[in-house]
Design an enzyme around this catalytic site. Structure first.
Site, mmCIF file in Angstrom:
data_model
loop_
_atom_site.group_PDB
_atom_site.id
_atom_site.type_symbol
_atom_site.label_atom_id
_atom_site.label_comp_id
_atom_site.label_asym_id
_atom_site.label_seq_id
_atom_site.Cartn_x
_atom_site.Cartn_y
_atom_site.Cartn_z
ATOM 1 N N GLY A 1 42.518 40.349 106.905
ATOM 2 C CA GLY A 1 41.934 38.993 106.674
ATOM 3 C C GLY A 1 40.834 38.717 105.752
ATOM 4 O O GLY A 1 40.646 37.462 105.528
ATOM 5 N N GLU B 1 47.777 45.672 107.178
ATOM 6 C CA GLU B 1 47.911 45.440 108.496
ATOM 7 C C GLU B 1 49.103 46.290 108.983
ATOM 8 O O GLU B 1 49.322 46.696 110.143
ATOM 9 C CB GLU B 1 48.215 43.998 108.818
ATOM 10 C CG GLU B 1 47.112 43.012 108.815
ATOM 11 C CD GLU B 1 46.846 42.614 107.324
ATOM 12 O OE1 GLU B 1 47.405 42.987 106.466
ATOM 13 O OE2 GLU B 1 45.964 41.441 107.232
ATOM 14 N N GLU C 1 42.824 37.534 103.044
ATOM 15 C CA GLU C 1 43.375 36.039 103.548
ATOM 16 C C GLU C 1 42.297 35.113 103.374
ATOM 17 O O GLU C 1 42.575 34.163 102.630
ATOM 18 C CB GLU C 1 43.969 36.357 104.907
ATOM 19 C CG GLU C 1 45.332 37.251 105.017
ATOM 20 C CD GLU C 1 45.801 37.470 106.436
ATOM 21 O OE1 GLU C 1 44.800 37.868 107.222
ATOM 22 O OE2 GLU C 1 46.731 37.100 106.648
ATOM 23 N N ALA D 1 39.912 41.308 109.730
ATOM 24 C CA ALA D 1 39.683 40.992 111.234
ATOM 25 C C ALA D 1 39.230 42.146 111.877
ATOM 26 O O ALA D 1 39.250 43.190 111.599
ATOM 27 C CB ALA D 1 41.078 40.588 111.772
#
Ligand code: 3HC
Ligand code: NAI
Length: 704
Positions: free
Chosen positions: A102, A125, A105, A61
């Site tokens: 992310g 994270e 992911e 992210a």
């Protein structure tokens, strides 16, 4: 759009292109879904490859979007992953260099994954005080097993793609490419292969459909929970990571995913996560100097000279030896040189004993070190760092000599901790080449390097020092010239408050205990005993001449008059048993303080922990604000980095300035005004700095 679309034969290649690390910001997310639609709408396309340009598949992210509305703009990362899962044409993730957070992911939402060797795979994270928020905790255990996944999610460390591909039964990677260079061609070939395989309309594989179980789940998670509770203090995220992975084994995929999202959102609001995210950005921002951009070319540094082989010189040299840079170290006397070298050897040998250094590497490093008593031997050095006695006269002799012998363009740095770098620069005819490089003791261990920018320091000198700092793994922060620079100028106010607290009724152990409970590894009095009380004494003596109007408590002077310099004399603020470092409260010191209070006519009062912490921390904040306002630091986050990397400020609080932001500057200012009314304190100091008053009036924060 930050995702490119190209076609190779009958395969669409979607390439994330959002430098520096393909962060999954809104435009990238939108780019992926648009490209996906295009590929699925084109009958000529049979399969899709998702890859990343530059130095990462994806770093996750986009951290720059956190706390902004863009982070939640559709398509969110969760929606992008759903779109990938729903793609009727097979999607192959081609992973090189970095797939983190992310990014991983995203890959887990693809039907197939191929990795280049050497790629760093992580769900980091937790290091930002959060947990994976786009399915990482429910998908990773399905492809790697619960235990491996939990260790990656709870620890946040990266694992090499080969190591993961070699795990028995793993379903993370379908293929490992022969090399990073061949990744894309192999991915395209593999995409064609799977397209052919599914041409019959057979279902595409989805990670969500894999089972997620642990044979002894209850016992395993209990054990893991105890481990986390025992080892991680102050941070809520690691336990929440565990809870999320446990949910993945106990609930349906959809339910566990929803729970993950709510845990993620909850963690995002914690002060600890705000602090950790702040640190990540602050450390990277510290390397950027507002008026020294990438257009400034650093000078080349191939050889270094260090002058003085005392406490600092040896440690400073080790940093360069560790980075493979040859060092010449100069002393005035053979004994001092021998002593300095012996300390360097002792430090390395201790690392060998602990198994942290190999004998042959030690020998390679020592071979890079040239000891000498002759200053002329350093005339060809690209960077000279002076670490001689802290006396202007000695610095003058050294810098005049350097001016005469150093080659043109050599950088002349001083490790001074208190002296005026501009005065030092004026001893030479080349002040543009002079800079402060303020290492912290022990210089081979402490991460902080204050880079002191003199009035005439050239931009390329600064760029060079920042680059070399990175090479020797230091966190460099630029400070302007002032007494104590950023760190010591602030700590002086903190120490002054500690002294006033004693006069008003606290004991050294009460002060230390309160601030240690706040999170500092050591309170001011234990720290002073470790560093040596005589150092502060000498500085105060100098100050009493230079700045006679500064009010400070005389308790520390009285202590030194008793010869109690700290651990090195076996007694300081505390007593010490021979050969031991445990601080034992001292009756003699308490009596001394009591007597001093009587002399001052102060009736002692009970001082609570909150007041102790606020007076010490807000003293840092108020001085920090003045430093910022005076342009000594260019941003508040630089001050936080100094305190986190050089002074043991509790990292989960993000540094003094962020701490003040989190309390609210209005509240901080109100407390300062209350302290200003204390007749035993320094009312002038507690006037909130004009910058704080301005920020309060504008409803802003230091880091806003
Ligand atoms: N978003 C935006 N920018 C990022 C970024 C990210 N996720 N990760 C790194 N960057 C930026 C840095 O700020 C830096 O910018 P700068 O050049 O302007 O200073 C630049 O990328 C290079 O970073 P480094 O100096 O750290 O470069 P390295 O090559 O040493 O390391 C890295 C690269 C391994 C990707 C490292 O930067 C890193 O560990 N990044 C953090 C990764 C991370 O924590 N990802 C998880 C994000 S949270 C998430 O994904 C939530 C999701 O679950 C919903
Ligand atoms: P030190 O007293 O341990 O070492 C200084 C060394 O310099 C001595 O070995 C001395 O023989 C040598 N020296 C003196 N004149 C010299 C010359 N003309 N040529 C070559 N060598 C010479 O001092 P220390 O603690 O290492 O401090 C050095 C500098 O680093 C000072 O400016 C100090 O303020 C600064 N500093 C010290 C820190 C500390 O914790 N000790 C922390 C940060 C900076």
């Amino acid at each position: 759009m930050t995702a490119e679309y190209k076609v190779q034969d009958d395969v669409a290649v979607i390439t994330l292109n959002n430098p520096p690390v393909n962060g999954l910001g809104h435009s990238t997310r939108l780019g992926i879904t648009n490209a996906l639609e295009k590929a699925n709408g084109d009958a000529a396309i049979k399969a899709i490859v998702l890859t990343g340009a530059g130095k990462a598949f994806s770093g996750g992210a986009d951290i720059r979007e956190f706390n902004s509305a863009r982070a939640t703009l559709e398509p969110t990362l969760g929606s992008v992953i759903l779109a990938l899962e729903h793609s009727p044409k097979p999607v192959v993730a081609a992973i090189h260099s970095v797939a983190m957070g992310g990014g991983l992911e995203l890959a887990l939402g693809c039907h197939y994954r191929i990795a280049a060797p050497g790629a760093k795979i992580a769900l980091p994270e937790v290091k930002l005080g959060i947990l994976p928020g786009a399915g990482g905790t429910v998908r990773l255990p399905r492809v790697l097993g619960v235990e491996t996944a939990l260790s990656m999610i709870g620890g946040g460390e990266a694992v090499n793609s080969e190591a993961l591909a070699a795990l028995p039964g793993q379903k993370l990677f379908d293929k490992l490419a022969a090399s990073p260079e061949q990744l894309l061609s192999e991915a395209v070939a593999f995409a064609k292969e799977v397209a052919a395989k599914h041409a019959d309309g057979s279902a595409l594989p989805l990670v969500r459909n894999l089972p997620c179980t642990h044979p002894n789940g209850e016992a395993y998670f209990q054990f893991a929970r105890n481990m986390v509770k025992g080892t991680v203090k102050h941070l809520p995220a690691p336990l929440k990571c565990l809870e999320a992975v446990e949910n993945a084994t106990r609930f349906s995929f959809e339910d566990a995913l929803a729970k993950e999202r709510s845990l993620f959102l909850g963690l995002m609001l914690t002060p600890e996560s705000r602090a950790l995210r702040h640190i990540f950005m602050a450390e990277r921002a510290a390397a950027k100097i507002p008026d020294v951009g990438p257009e400034i070319t650093p000078r080349e540094v191939k050889t270094v000279a260090v002058i003085g082989a005392g406490t600092m010189g040896g440690g400073i040299s080790m940093n360069f030896l560790n980075a493979g840079i040859p060092v010449t170290i100069v002393e005035t006397k053979q004994e001092a040189l021998d002593r300095g070298l012996a300390t360097v050897r002792k430090n390395y040998e201790a690392q060998i004993k602990k198994g942290k250094l190999k004998q042959e590497v030690y020998e390679q490093r020592m071979a890079l070190l040239t000891p000498t008593l002759n200053m002329d031997d350093i005339k060809d050095a690209d960077l000279v760092i002076e670490a001689v006695f802290e006396e202007m006269g000695v610095k003058e002799t050294v810098f005049k000599k350097l001016d005469a012998i150093a080659k043109p363009g050599a950088i002349l740095a001083s490790n001074t901790s208190t002296l005026d770098v501009d005065k030092i620069a004026a001893f030479t005819h080349r002040p543009q080449d002079v800079v402060g490089m303020h290492f912290f003791s022990p210089a081979n261990v402490m991460r902080l390097l204050e880079v002191v920018r003199g009035a005439k320091t050239a931009k390329d000198v600064l760029a060079t020092v920042m680059a070399i700092a990175k090479k020797i793994k230091k966190t460099a922060v630029v400070s302007g010239v002032c007494d104590g620079f950023i760190g010591n100028r602030m700590i002086e106010q903190y120490s002054r408050q500690a002294g006033f607290l004693l006069e008003e009724g606290a004991t050294p152990q009460q002060v230390d205990k309160a601030i240690e409970k706040f999170g500092f590894a050591m309170g001011p009095f234990r720290m002073a005993d470790l560093a040596g009380n005589d150092i502060g004494w000498a500085i105060r003596k100098r100050r009493s001449v230079e700045k006679p109007d500064i009010k400070y408590s005389k308790t520390a002077d009285l202590l030194c008059e008793l010869g109690r310099f700290g651990q090195k004399t076996g007694a300081g603020w505390y007593d010490y048993a021979p050969g031991k470092r445990d601080a034992i409260p001292s009756k003699l010191v308490e009596d001394m303080i009591e007597q001093h209070r009587k002399t001052l006519g102060i009736t002692p009062r009970k001082i609570g922990e909150q007041e102790i912490v606020e007076r010490l921390v807000y003293a840092l904040v108020n001085e920090g604000a003045r430093i910022l306002q005076g342009g000594i630091a260019s941003k508040a986050s630089d001050i936080d980095v100094v305190y986190l990397t050089g002074y043991g400020f509790p990292f989960w609080r993000g540094g003094p300035m962020l701490c003040a932001d989190q309390v609210g500057l209005f509240n901080v200012a109100a407390t300062m005004k209350r302290f200003a009314r204390n007749p035993h304190d320094d009312a002038r100091f507690w006037e909130p700095a004009p910058l704080i008053q301005k920020l309060v009036a504008e409803g802003r924060t230091f880091n806003g």
